[in-house]
Enzyme design. Structure first.
Site, PDB file in Angstrom:
ATOM      1  N   SER A  55      -3.601  -5.494   6.895  1.00 41.26           N
ATOM      2  CA  SER A  55      -2.932  -3.732   6.907  1.00 41.26           C
ATOM      3  C   SER A  55      -1.652  -3.929   6.897  1.00 41.26           C
ATOM      4  CB  SER A  55      -3.321  -3.458   7.681  1.00 41.26           C
ATOM      5  OG  SER A  55      -5.159  -3.608   7.372  1.00 41.26           O
TER       6      SER A  55
ATOM      7  N   HIS B 122      -3.132  -1.254   1.815  1.00 42.80           N
ATOM      8  CA  HIS B 122      -3.511  -2.664   1.011  1.00 42.80           C
ATOM      9  C   HIS B 122      -3.551  -2.505   0.296  1.00 42.80           C
ATOM     10  CE1 HIS B 122      -5.666  -4.863   4.500  1.00 42.80           C
ATOM     11  NE2 HIS B 122      -5.204  -4.440   5.256  1.00 42.80           N
TER      12      HIS B 122
ATOM     13  N   TYR C 244     -16.498  -4.467   5.490  1.00 41.41           N
ATOM     14  CA  TYR C 244     -16.744  -3.127   5.607  1.00 41.41           C
ATOM     15  C   TYR C 244     -16.414  -2.205   4.332  1.00 41.41           C
ATOM     16  CZ  TYR C 244     -11.448  -2.979   6.456  1.00 41.41           C
ATOM     17  OH  TYR C 244     -10.318  -2.333   6.273  1.00 41.41           O
ATOM     18  N   GLU C 245     -15.902  -2.710   3.799  1.00 35.62           N
ATOM     19  CA  GLU C 245     -14.913  -1.620   2.331  1.00 35.62           C
ATOM     20  C   GLU C 245     -16.623  -1.322   1.431  1.00 35.62           C
ATOM     21  OE1 GLU C 245     -11.114  -2.760   0.275  1.00 35.62           O
ATOM     22  OE2 GLU C 245     -11.603  -3.847   2.056  1.00 35.62           O
TER      23      GLU C 245
ATOM     24  N   MET D 265     -10.639  -7.345  12.034  1.00 38.92           N
ATOM     25  CA  MET D 265     -11.921  -7.005  11.413  1.00 38.92           C
ATOM     26  C   MET D 265     -12.258  -7.678   9.858  1.00 38.92           C
ATOM     27  SD  MET D 265     -12.091  -3.066  11.230  1.00 38.92           S
ATOM     28  CE  MET D 265     -11.148  -2.161  13.262  1.00 38.92           C
ATOM     29  N   SER D 266     -11.110  -9.060   9.657  1.00 34.27           N
ATOM     30  CA  SER D 266     -11.125  -9.749   8.539  1.00 34.27           C
ATOM     31  C   SER D 266     -10.759 -10.926   8.868  1.00 34.27           C
ATOM     32  CB  SER D 266      -9.500  -9.420   7.725  1.00 34.27           C
ATOM     33  OG  SER D 266      -8.712  -9.338   8.060  1.00 34.27           O
TER      34      SER D 266
ATOM     35  N   ASN E 259      -2.110  -3.332  18.835  1.00 34.73           N
ATOM     36  CA  ASN E 259      -2.479  -2.214  20.117  1.00 34.73           C
ATOM     37  C   ASN E 259      -3.120  -3.187  20.676  1.00 34.73           C
ATOM     38  OD1 ASN E 259      -4.326  -2.512  17.039  1.00 34.73           O
ATOM     39  ND2 ASN E 259      -5.524  -1.784  19.202  1.00 34.73           N
TER      40      ASN E 259
ATOM     41  N   HIS F 235      -6.064   4.542  13.080  1.00 34.38           N
ATOM     42  CA  HIS F 235      -5.635   2.999  11.470  1.00 34.38           C
ATOM     43  C   HIS F 235      -4.331   3.512  11.464  1.00 34.38           C
ATOM     44  CE1 HIS F 235      -6.132   0.770   8.120  1.00 34.38           C
ATOM     45  NE2 HIS F 235      -5.089   1.194   7.152  1.00 34.38           N
TER      46      HIS F 235
HETATM   47  N1  HPA Z   1      -9.355  -3.983  16.511  1.00 38.67           N
HETATM   48  C1  HPA Z   1     -10.049  -3.745  15.392  1.00 38.67           C
HETATM   49  N2  HPA Z   1      -9.746  -4.423  14.673  1.00 38.67           N
HETATM   50  C2  HPA Z   1      -8.048  -3.821  14.532  1.00 38.67           C
HETATM   51  C3  HPA Z   1      -7.408  -3.389  15.645  1.00 38.67           C
HETATM   52  C4  HPA Z   1      -8.225  -3.070  16.808  1.00 38.67           C
HETATM   53  O1  HPA Z   1      -8.160  -3.247  17.722  1.00 38.67           O
HETATM   54  N3  HPA Z   1      -6.226  -3.365  15.832  1.00 38.67           N
HETATM   55  C5  HPA Z   1      -5.889  -3.651  14.479  1.00 38.67           C
HETATM   56  N4  HPA Z   1      -7.169  -4.197  14.013  1.00 38.67           N
END
Ligand code: HPA
Length: 273
Positions: free
Chosen positions: A31, A62, A86-87, A212-213, A236, A248
């Site tokens: 991302s 992306h 998730y897509e 998530m990847s 974060n 996001h």
């Molecule tokens: N969780 C899951 N995926 C993420 C996060 C998160 O806090 N930050 C960036 N991608």
């Protein structure tokens, strides 16, 4: 068509377009990290939409290109924009790109990603070099998706992330004064961010970062015998640790700040791979 047939078809299409350029190192950009790719010589860009049989990415941040070119003495391939479970992609299709990489001759894969941090030492802006992972997605792109041409059905994952490459990335990041450390990546399906209770559970499980990847690409590449390493940028603090709600937009804003650093890091590590 079997996945092997699709892989062969895509690979020969790419070989034609690149005049049999042989990439040794592949990079997958996460991302907001698509612009961190070093400037490649004799660059060839193939948009995913022009590659028959390839998937399309649907997520903001992306872009969708395969890029080929030389950086110093290394032949590089970049997957600018990845595919996420998730897509709604069929999980097996996520194995496609790493299998194409292997067929083109890639020997080393660097995956990059934006992640949330569970570890107090890895604050936003820090680099977590992935040392291991936990597959909490509870699915696997290799199930029912086997051909002996891809490698062994049962393959070792005891050193999924190459220790030498981890060392190189950490050493070069330190030279660039990037805050960094090794860490365990736990993968969730998304698309939602986690609950605070989930993050507390993940901490107990031994995870440092959450995303998530990554792991599906890593599993596929390892089966094909590709060496793997991972650069995860903390955008974060994870849910319940962060004082503000996650979004996001925040991920993309934070990766924007990291772009330049990641480009410098890639320039320094690629020549050492
Ligand atoms: N969780 C899951 N995926 C993420 C996060 C998160 O806090 N930050 C960036 N991608």
């Amino acid at each position: 068509m079997t996945q092997l047939e699709t892989v062969k078809k895509i690979s020969s299409f790419i070989n034609k377009k690149t005049k049999n350029f042989k990439p040794e190192i592949a990079i997958i950009t996460g991302s907001g990290l698509a612009n961190s790719v070093p400037d490649l010589q004799n660059k060839i860009v193939l948009p995913y939409k022009d590659i028959p049989g390839f998937l399309q990415s649907t997520v903001a941040g992306h872009s969708g290109n395969l890029i080929f070119g030389k950086y110093k003495n290394k032949n590089i391939m970049v997957m600018q924009g990845r595919f996420h479970y998730y897509e709604g992609h069929n999980i097996k299709d996520i194995a496609l790109a790493p299998r194409v990489m292997a067929r083109l001759g890639v020997k080393t894969l660097l995956v990059s990603a934006a992640v949330g941090s569970i570890n107090a030492n890895l604050t936003p802006g820090a680099l977590c070099v992935i040392s291991d992972h936990i597959n909490f997605m509870c699915t696997n792109p290799l199930i029912g998706n086997y051909d002996a041409a891809f490698g062994p059905m049962f393959f070792d994952m005891s050193e999924a992330y190459d220790k030498e490459l981890v060392k190189i990335i950490l050493a070069e990041a330190k030279k660039l004064k990037i805050k960094c450390g090794p860490g365990v990546y736990i993968a969730v399906t998304g698309p939602n961010f986690e609950t605070p209770a989930e993050i507390r559970a993940f901490k107990t499980l031994g995870a440092d970062i959450v995303g998530m990847s990554v792991i599906h690409e890593v599993l596929t590449a390892r089966q094909c015998g590709i060496k793997v390493c991972g650069a995860a940028w903390v955008t974060n603090l994870a849910s319940g640790i962060s004082k503000t709600p996650l979004s996001h937009a925040e991920t993309l804003a934070e990766t924007k700040k990291i772009e330049g650093k990641f480009k410098n890091l890639l320039e320094n590590i690629l020549v050492k791979f």
